[in-house]
Scaffold this motif. Structure first.
Motif, PDB file in Angstrom:
ATOM      1  N   ARG A  17       0.830  -1.211   0.000  1.00 34.83           N
ATOM      2  CA  ARG A  17       0.000   0.000   0.000  1.00 34.83           C
ATOM      3  C   ARG A  17       0.860   1.255   0.000  1.00 34.83           C
ATOM      4  O   ARG A  17       0.519   2.256  -0.632  1.00 34.83           O
ATOM      5  CB  ARG A  17      -0.934  -0.024   1.214  1.00 34.83           C
TER       6      ARG A  17
ATOM      7  N   GLU B   9      -2.018   4.216   0.938  1.00 35.81           N
ATOM      8  CA  GLU B   9      -2.269   4.159   2.378  1.00 35.81           C
ATOM      9  C   GLU B   9      -0.953   4.100   3.136  1.00 35.81           C
ATOM     10  O   GLU B   9      -0.021   3.393   2.744  1.00 35.81           O
ATOM     11  CB  GLU B   9      -3.109   2.934   2.727  1.00 35.81           C
TER      12      GLU B   9
ATOM     13  N   ASP C 124      -3.773   4.477  10.594  1.00 31.98           N
ATOM     14  CA  ASP C 124      -3.492   4.534   9.159  1.00 31.98           C
ATOM     15  C   ASP C 124      -4.213   5.715   8.527  1.00 31.98           C
ATOM     16  O   ASP C 124      -5.186   6.244   9.072  1.00 31.98           O
ATOM     17  CB  ASP C 124      -3.917   3.228   8.464  1.00 31.98           C
TER      18      ASP C 124
ATOM     19  N   ARG D 252      -5.599   6.659   4.671  1.00 31.00           N
ATOM     20  CA  ARG D 252      -5.862   6.200   3.311  1.00 31.00           C
ATOM     21  C   ARG D 252      -6.202   7.383   2.422  1.00 31.00           C
ATOM     22  O   ARG D 252      -6.968   8.267   2.820  1.00 31.00           O
ATOM     23  CB  ARG D 252      -7.023   5.194   3.300  1.00 31.00           C
TER      24      ARG D 252
ATOM     25  N   GLY E 230      -8.133  12.381   2.681  1.00 33.51           N
ATOM     26  CA  GLY E 230      -7.704  11.142   3.313  1.00 33.51           C
ATOM     27  C   GLY E 230      -8.739  10.671   4.312  1.00 33.51           C
ATOM     28  O   GLY E 230      -9.655  11.419   4.681  1.00 33.51           O
TER      29      GLY E 230
END
Length: 374
Positions: free
Chosen positions: A254, A260, A277, A279, A288
């Motif tokens: 990722r 991510e 995290d 993304r 995001g």
């Protein structure tokens, strides 16, 4: 195929000469080139450069299957631009380029490639589609392709063990951009960040760092916890092999794709406490979405809040995000408390918008913009 020389601004694109071997050899000592280009010999010797400029490039030109041009500023080598797999019957070819390490930062590859593409789409070759591909993770090449107008059309899996996956793009004549075209700031900043190493971020009481194999027991404990499994839909039982796949494959995959960033939340002793995290939304690189989970033995210590605030700060500063979203299944009050303390504004409820292992669920949605960070 005819010999061609193209001049654009301060750049001259011309066929290779035998005397260029020394400069090519010097450029190909650069570790970054070898990291980005597959098939480049290592160590790269003067004999490799001599064979390329004196034998391979002229032979492909004579056969009409490829055109490799050196890119020069004055007498100095600045890079290379090429059309490979030329098929004049089908009207197709594939674009390739690289920049010498001492010439980077001047958009040499983009300017040279645009001039070559204009020539290839024109009367000289009359091509109707030119393809681009690069190893997944080669963000500088991808940004150059986007600046030229290429449409990203997907990925090509590697041919076997050790063979890297490839990004694929295609360009039609009407899509070629004019000089000076650029991509949005978040695309540039995301590419620059994800092209580098996964960072470590200090976050007060915790540190955010890349997950490693030493974290496998902690990951298993966290993801096997009934509360984590309930709210995140983690399939059970969650095993050490699942955690190893996550650490060795999913996280770096990722990161390489720029989709991510996954961080381990480490406490003062560097023990795994949870994960956070960020993304990137497909189709909108300025947005995001944050996610987080803390293991049962680390809850109630402010770790989640510290991690969320830091990853959001990083997202605004390094990725150029304009908006960061948070979502949680309705009823996950602990997640909502963390989000609100981190500055998120809860905007409402989305019906059946969250997909979990238990089916579709209603979820809260909240947002954070840069000025909201406490």
């Amino acid at each position: 195929m005819e010999t061609v020389a193209i001049r654009t601004g301060d750049l001259l694109l011309r066929p290779w000469h035998a005397r260029d071997a020394e400069a090519v050899c010097r450029a190909c000592q650069d570790p970054e080139l070898h990291r980005r280009l597959t098939g480049l010999p290592w160590p790269y010797r003067i004999s490799d450069a001599a064979a390329f400029v004196g034998e391979r490039a002229p032979r492909l030109l004579a056969e009409g299957t490829a055109l490799h041009l050196g890119v020069f500023t004055g007498d100095e080598l600045a890079g290379c631009v090429a059309l490979n797999a030329i098929d004049r019957g089908a009207g197709t070819a594939a674009l390739g380029y690289w920049t010498a390490p001492w010439a980077r930062g001047r958009r040499v590859a983009e300017r040279a490639a645009r001039a070559l593409l204009q020539w290839a789409f024109g009367a000289a070759l009359g091509l109707t589609r030119i393809d681009w591909r690069a190893t997944v993770g080669n963000h500088p090449s991808r940004v150059t392709a986007l600046r030229l107008g290429f449409t990203m059309i997907g990925e090509q899996p590697g041919a076997g063990p050790g063979s890297p996956d490839k990004w694929l793009g295609a360009l039609l004549p009407g899509d070629l951009t004019a000089a000076g075209a650029d991509v949005p700031d978040p695309v540039r900043r995301t590419a620059r960040t994800f092209a580098g190493a996964h960072p470590t971020l200090p976050a007060g009481v915790v540190t955010l760092r890349p997950p490693g194999r030493r974290d496998i027991p902690g990951i298993v404990e966290c993801r096997s916890d009934p509360e984590t499994a309930r709210w995140f839909g983690v399939p059970q039982p969650y095993t050490a092999e699942d955690a190893r796949t996550h650490v060795d494959h999913n996280v770096p995959r990722r990161w390489a794709r720029g989709v991510e960033a996954v961080f381990a939340i480490a406490d003062a002793s560097d023990a795994y406490a949870g994960s956070v995290d960020l993304r990137i939304r497909p189709g909108d690189p300025a947005v995001g979405e944050v996610g987080f989970a803390v293991g049962p033995r680390s809850r109630g210590r402010g770790y989640a809040g510290a991690a969320v605030r830091e990853i959001c700060r990083w997202g605004f500063a390094d990725l150029g995000l304009s908006r960061i979203e948070w979502r949680a299944e309705v009823g996950n009050d602990a997640s909502r408390r963390v989000a609100e303390k981190a500055g998120f504004t809860v905007e409402g409820l989305l019906r059946q918008a969250l997909r979990t292992g238990r089916g579709r669920r209603d979820c809260w949605v909240g947002s954070l913009v840069e000025g909201d960070l406490p």
